[in-house]
Scaffold this active site. Structure first.
Site, PDB file in Angstrom:
ATOM      1  N   ASP A 114       0.844  -1.201   0.000  1.00 51.40           N
ATOM      2  CA  ASP A 114       0.000   0.000   0.000  1.00 51.40           C
ATOM      3  C   ASP A 114       0.884   1.258   0.000  1.00 51.40           C
ATOM      4  O   ASP A 114       0.828   2.056   0.930  1.00 51.40           O
ATOM      5  CB  ASP A 114      -0.957   0.002   1.206  1.00 51.40           C
ATOM      6  CG  ASP A 114      -0.243   0.046   2.558  1.00 51.40           C
ATOM      7  OD1 ASP A 114       0.907  -0.425   2.647  1.00 51.40           O
ATOM      8  OD2 ASP A 114      -0.837   0.561   3.535  1.00 51.40           O
ATOM      9  N   HIS A 149       9.338   0.199   9.360  1.00 51.27           N
ATOM     10  CA  HIS A 149       8.357  -0.901   9.386  1.00 51.27           C
ATOM     11  C   HIS A 149       8.536  -1.820   8.170  1.00 51.27           C
ATOM     12  O   HIS A 149       8.965  -2.958   8.294  1.00 51.27           O
ATOM     13  CB  HIS A 149       6.935  -0.341   9.392  1.00 51.27           C
ATOM     14  CG  HIS A 149       6.598   0.482  10.596  1.00 51.27           C
ATOM     15  ND1 HIS A 149       6.627  -0.021  11.870  1.00 51.27           N
ATOM     16  CD2 HIS A 149       6.201   1.770  10.718  1.00 51.27           C
ATOM     17  CE1 HIS A 149       6.262   0.907  12.738  1.00 51.27           C
ATOM     18  NE2 HIS A 149       6.008   2.012  12.057  1.00 51.27           N
TER      19      HIS A 149
HETATM   20  O1  RIB Z   1       2.165  -0.069  11.038  1.00 45.67           O
HETATM   21  C1  RIB Z   1       3.073   0.127  10.001  1.00 45.67           C
HETATM   22  C2  RIB Z   1       2.460  -0.249   8.681  1.00 45.67           C
HETATM   23  O2  RIB Z   1       1.330   0.593   8.436  1.00 45.67           O
HETATM   24  C3  RIB Z   1       3.366  -0.049   7.500  1.00 45.67           C
HETATM   25  O3  RIB Z   1       3.117  -1.055   6.563  1.00 45.67           O
HETATM   26  C4  RIB Z   1       2.952   1.297   6.960  1.00 45.67           C
HETATM   27  O4  RIB Z   1       3.258   1.435   5.591  1.00 45.67           O
HETATM   28  C5  RIB Z   1       1.486   1.308   7.229  1.00 45.67           C
HETATM   29  O5  RIB Z   1       0.817   0.666   6.201  1.00 45.67           O
HETATM   30 CA    CA Z   2       2.739  -0.462   4.214  1.00 42.77          CA
END
Ligand code: RIB
Ligand code: CA
Length: 344
Positions: free
Chosen positions: A38, A269
């Protein structure tokens, strides 16, 4: 875990628009990886990192809502492939809404109104493949049974959709790696839930309940891995299309972390999942059965059963498969790997 290198093999789909960028020669031992995403600033970093890694062969991108709506994240997926000179990689469009509810909506305060930190990129010209994401996931793994890693960087709706419509996908995949969830730490979208899981808890409960090799790279580790302000500056100054794009995309994301977490840096992340594929020894995992809460104020919380996994297990966890839950990480090593790949 079945972490093994596999022979390079192309996915069965090819883009519907003639490619400007023929696929570069790939290492014979590169591991095929399908990325569901995403984008998303940290998704962008993860995808560019994967494309800069000869150990990985990115065989396709599938798109999903999350940081922005699916039409926006799809446009961003193409922008990233253009940036990396890899428009030969097919993109399949995913679902616009969770499997049981409506999309919670974008997070422009984190990822900008365009999902890429208000980078104002030009509109890409490429077109997605005809197959939807769930079909594309199934057909890609079916073309190379037991070889393809499916990596999710957003809500796992497309993967849940694929399991529901094509149950054999569970046996055809090599393994699944999910960025999402929080086993032993608080959430980041709510006090109890991580953003990706919070966006579709029903889908996540299905995905963590499927009997396949699955690893959860959640907040337990990704919030330990910070890319420092100095490292961000080096990446943004790098004289490459990747450096140029990230110099536009990262500043808003960086200010979000400064304002909300009080740090000069960003949590890695999604890039941590690429680091997990490249260097699993940098992570500690625990084999726990997982349930995802779908009701009430802790909706979206990933609950591991830390205790008995036999018949003494509470009914909600009984007969659930084990998930490799990441709980420890060599944060310095992972942050260094991310910087090294984004400045190649
Ligand atoms: O919590 C972190 C996630 O949430 C990552 O994938 C960031 O891109 C959002 O989608
Ligand atoms: Ca993401």
């Amino acid at each position: 875990m079945r972490l093994r290198p596999v022979p390079w093999q192309r996915a069965m789909y090819s883009p519907t628009v003639t490619s400007q960028n023929p696929a570069p020669p790939s290492s014979s031992s590169a591991r095929p990886v399908l990325i569901d995403t995403d984008p998303g600033v940290d998704d962008a970093m993860a995808i560019l990192m994967a494309l800069a890694s000869p150990e990985l062969d990115v065989v396709g991108l599938t798109t999903i809502f999350g940081n922005a709506a699916t039409d926006v994240t799809t446009r961003n997926a193409f922008s990233l492939l253009e940036t990396a000179g890899r428009t030969d990689i097919p993109v399949a469009v995913g679902r616009s809404n969770p499997i049981a509810t409506d999309y919670l909506g974008p997070v422009p305060q984190v990822h900008g109104t365009d999902g890429l930190g208000n980078a104002s990129l030009h509109a890409p010209q490429e077109q997605p493949v005809e197959a939807d994401a769930a079909t594309f996931i199934h057909d890609t793994v079916a073309a190379s049974p037991g070889e393809v890693t499916v990596l999710t960087l957003g809500p796992v709706t497309n993967l849940a959709d694929s399991i529901t419509r094509f149950p054999d996908v569970v046996d055809l995949v090599d393994r699944v790696v999910v960025m999402g969830g929080n086993a032993l730490v608080p959430g980041n979208a709510t006090p109890t839930a991580e953003a990706n899981i919070n966006n579709d808890p029903e889908a996540a409960d299905l995905v963590f309940g499927a009997d396949w090799d699955i690893t959860m790279v959640g907040l337990d580790v990704t919030q330990q891995v910070t890319l420092s302000g100095a490292a961000i500056e080096r990446i943004m100054a790098h004289p490459s299309p990747t450096g140029t794009l990230l110099a536009k995309a990262i500043p808003l994301y960086r200010s979000f972390f400064e304002a909300t977490n009080g740090i000069d840096g960003i949590y890695l992340h999604d890039p941590s999942t690429i680091a997990y594929l490249l260097d699993p020894a940098a992570f500690t995992t625990n084999p726990w059965p997982l349930r995802v809460e779908t009701e009430g104020f802790s909706r979206g919380k990933t609950w591991p059963n830390l205790g008995d996994t036999d018949d003494a297990s509470p009914p909600a966890w009984r007969d659930r498969p084990l998930v490799n839950v990441c709980t420890g990480v060599d944060a310095i090593q992972v942050a260094g790997l991310v910087e090294e790949r984004l400045t190649r």
